[in-house]
Write a protein that holds these residues in place. Structure first.
Motif, short mmCIF file in Angstrom:
data_model
loop_
_atom_site.label_atom_id
_atom_site.label_comp_id
_atom_site.label_asym_id
_atom_site.label_seq_id
_atom_site.Cartn_x
_atom_site.Cartn_y
_atom_site.Cartn_z
N GLY A 120 39.28 28.03 2.55
CA GLY A 120 39.53 28.06 3.98
C GLY A 120 39.52 29.43 4.63
N VAL A 121 39.06 30.46 3.88
CA VAL A 121 39.04 31.82 4.45
C VAL A 121 37.62 32.35 4.60
N TRP A 122 36.62 31.53 4.29
CA TRP A 122 35.23 32.00 4.17
C TRP A 122 34.30 30.88 4.59
N GLU A 123 33.20 31.23 5.19
CA GLU A 123 32.18 30.23 5.52
C GLU A 123 30.81 30.76 5.13
N VAL A 124 29.89 29.84 4.85
CA VAL A 124 28.52 30.20 4.49
C VAL A 124 27.56 29.38 5.32
N ARG A 166 19.51 31.69 -7.25
CA ARG A 166 18.21 31.47 -6.62
C ARG A 166 18.36 30.74 -5.29
N ASP A 167 19.24 29.74 -5.25
CA ASP A 167 19.45 28.99 -4.01
C ASP A 167 20.02 29.88 -2.91
N LEU A 168 20.97 30.71 -3.25
CA LEU A 168 21.57 31.60 -2.26
C LEU A 168 20.54 32.59 -1.72
N ARG A 169 19.69 33.08 -2.61
CA ARG A 169 18.68 34.04 -2.18
C ARG A 169 17.61 33.39 -1.30
N GLU A 170 17.09 32.27 -1.76
CA GLU A 170 15.94 31.68 -1.08
C GLU A 170 16.28 31.00 0.23
N THR A 171 17.54 30.60 0.44
CA THR A 171 17.92 29.93 1.69
C THR A 171 18.47 30.89 2.74
N GLY A 172 18.49 32.18 2.42
CA GLY A 172 19.03 33.15 3.37
C GLY A 172 20.52 32.99 3.59
N ALA A 173 21.23 32.57 2.55
CA ALA A 173 22.68 32.33 2.67
C ALA A 173 23.40 33.57 3.19
N THR A 174 24.24 33.34 4.20
CA THR A 174 25.00 34.42 4.82
C THR A 174 26.46 34.00 4.92
N GLY A 175 27.35 34.84 4.44
CA GLY A 175 28.78 34.52 4.47
C GLY A 175 29.53 35.40 5.44
N ARG A 176 30.69 34.93 5.87
CA ARG A 176 31.58 35.72 6.72
C ARG A 176 32.95 35.09 6.66
N GLY A 202 27.53 39.32 9.74
CA GLY A 202 27.55 38.42 8.59
C GLY A 202 27.09 39.16 7.34
N LEU A 203 27.39 38.61 6.18
CA LEU A 203 27.01 39.22 4.92
C LEU A 203 25.93 38.36 4.25
N ARG A 204 24.69 38.75 4.45
CA ARG A 204 23.59 38.02 3.83
C ARG A 204 23.63 38.27 2.32
N TYR A 205 23.55 37.20 1.55
CA TYR A 205 23.74 37.33 0.11
C TYR A 205 22.79 38.35 -0.50
N THR A 206 21.53 38.31 -0.13
CA THR A 206 20.57 39.23 -0.72
C THR A 206 20.87 40.68 -0.38
N ALA A 207 21.56 40.92 0.75
CA ALA A 207 21.87 42.29 1.17
C ALA A 207 23.12 42.83 0.48
N VAL A 208 24.03 41.94 0.09
CA VAL A 208 25.30 42.41 -0.49
C VAL A 208 25.42 42.10 -1.98
N LEU A 260 38.23 41.13 -0.35
CA LEU A 260 38.47 42.53 -0.02
C LEU A 260 37.23 43.17 0.57
N TYR A 261 36.07 42.89 -0.02
CA TYR A 261 34.81 43.43 0.48
C TYR A 261 34.54 42.92 1.91
N ALA A 262 34.80 41.63 2.14
CA ALA A 262 34.58 41.06 3.47
C ALA A 262 35.52 41.67 4.50
N LEU A 263 36.76 41.95 4.11
CA LEU A 263 37.70 42.59 5.03
C LEU A 263 37.24 44.00 5.39
N GLY A 264 36.72 44.71 4.40
CA GLY A 264 36.19 46.04 4.67
C GLY A 264 35.01 46.00 5.62
#
Length: 297
Positions: free
Chosen positions: A77-81, A95-105, A41-47, A28-32
Motif C-alpha cells: 500500500g505504499v507503492w504503485e506501478v 523481462r516483463d518490467l523492462r519491456e512494458t515500460g514499468a514505472t513505479g512511484r 516516476g521511477l522507470r524500471y529500466t532507468a533505476v 528508501l530510494y523512492a523517498l530520496g
C-alpha cells in the motif's frame, strides 16, 4: 492512515533471522527521489542499475534482483506501478518490467501525506533504517539513496522500536579491555576512549540482544567493515576476511587483508566469548563471499 505503522509492517520473506531488505531499500530510494522530484516516476529500466547496486552493497550475501521489490512492494500500500498499457504491475519478471515500460512511484495517498506533512518523510526513513540496518550504515545509506535528513528527525519512534540497553557499550568495551578485538587499537584522549565502538554481531534490528555475548569492541574502521560484510568471525573465534575485498595499498594490506585467520583479541578471562549462534548468523546474513586463507606470519 498511519504511515509509520504501515512502514513498520512491510511484508517480507523471513525465516530464522534471514535478511530480506529488498523492500526497505526500494522505499528508501523512492523517498530520496521524492525529495528530488515529488512528481517524477521511477522507470524500471532507468533505476534498475541503482537498485541492483544497493542490493549488492546493503542486501544479503546471496544474489538477488530489484525486480522482486519493484513488483511486490505494491501489496504493502505504499507503492504503485504503471506500464505503457496502464495501471498495474506486469509481475516480478525482469523481462516483463523492462519491456512494458514499468514505472513505479510512491502511492498517491502517501505522496499527498508527504506534501501535507514534510517531516513525515524523515520519520519514515529513520524507521526503515532503524528496523533493517545497523546504525553504523545509516549515514552512508542515506547518501547512497540521496536522502537529506535533518538531525531532529532522529527522534525516538517508540511505536516500532525496542528500547536499547545503554549499558551495552560500557560492558562490551570493558570485556575487551578497551581494545579493538581485530587490531588492538586502544586510543584515548586522557581517560576517554576515542574511535572505539560496541558492535552487535547479530544486528539489533534482527533480534540481536544487547549483551556481551553478542558484542565486539571494534575501532571505527573495523566496525564499519564488519557491518558491511568485509570482516567476520569464524570457528575458533578467528577473523574472516572476504575474498571480495580488494585493496592494494600498504594500509589495506596491513589493516584488513593481514587480519585473515588471526584470533580475536579478547575478551578478558571470565567473560563469555561471542555466542556461536550470533557468529553463525553474521556469517550467513552479512559476511560476503568466501573467506581468504589465513595470512602467513
Amino acid at each position: 492512515m498511519d504511515w509509520l505503522e504501515r512502514t513498520a509492517k512491510l511484508r517480507q520473506w523471513t525465516r530464522s533471522g534471514t535478511r530480506a531488505p529488498h523492500k526497505p531499500l526500494l522505499l528508501l530510494y523512492a523517498l530520496g527521489r521524492f525529495q528530488e522530484d515529488a512528481d517524477g516516476g521511477l522507470r524500471y529500466t532507468a533505476v534498475e542499475e541503482d537498485l541492483q547496486r544497493l542490493l549488492t552493497e546493503y542486501g544479503p550475501p546471496h544474489k538477488t534482483t530489484p525486480a522482486y521489490p519493484f513488483h511486490h512492494l505494491v501489496s504493502d500500500g505504499v507503492w504503485e506501478v504503471r506500464t505503457d498499457r496502464g495501471p498495474g504491475s506486469p509481475g516480478s519478471g525482469v523481462r516483463d518490467l523492462r519491456e512494458t515500460g514499468a514505472t513505479g512511484r510512491l502511492a498517491p495517498e502517501l505522496r499527498t501525506a508527504l506534501r501535507r506533512e514534510p517531516p513525515l518523510l524523515g520519520r519514515i526513513a529513520r524507521l526503515l533504517l532503524d528496523l533493517h540496518f545497523p546504525s553504523s550504515l545509516h549515514t552512508e545509506l542515506c547518501e547512497a539513496v540521496g536522502l537529506q535528513l535533518e538531525p531532529a528527525e532522529a527522534e525516538q519512534l517508540a511505536t516500532a522500536r525496542r528500547q536499547r540497553d545503554r549499558r551495552m557499550r560500557e560492558l562490551v568495551l570493558t570485556a575487551y579491555e578497551y581494545r579493538c578485538a581485530f587490531c588492538g587499537y586502544d586510543g584515548r584522549i586522557g581517560a576517554v576512549p576515542v574511535g572505539l565502538e560496541a558492535a552487535h554481531v547479530r544486528w539489533w534490528a534482527f533480534g540481536g540482544p544487547d549483551d556481551v555475548e553478542n558484542g565486539l569492541c571494534l575501532c571505527s574502521l573495523h566496525h564499519k567493515l564488519f557491518d558491511k560484510g568485509v570482516l567476520g568471525v569464524g570457528d575458533g573465534h578467528r577473523i574472516l576476511v572476504s575474498q571480495r575485498f580488494v585493496g592494494h595499498s600498504p594500509a589495506a594490506r596491513e589493516h584488513v587483508i593481514a587480519l585473515a585467520g588471526r584470533p580475536l583479541i579478547g575478551p578478558q578471562c571470565g567473560t563469555r566469548p561471542i555466542a556461536a549462534a550470533h557468529r553463525e548468523w553474521h556469517t550467513r546474513q552479512v559476511f560476503h563471499g568466501i573467506p581468504r586463507p589465513a595470512t602467513a606470519v
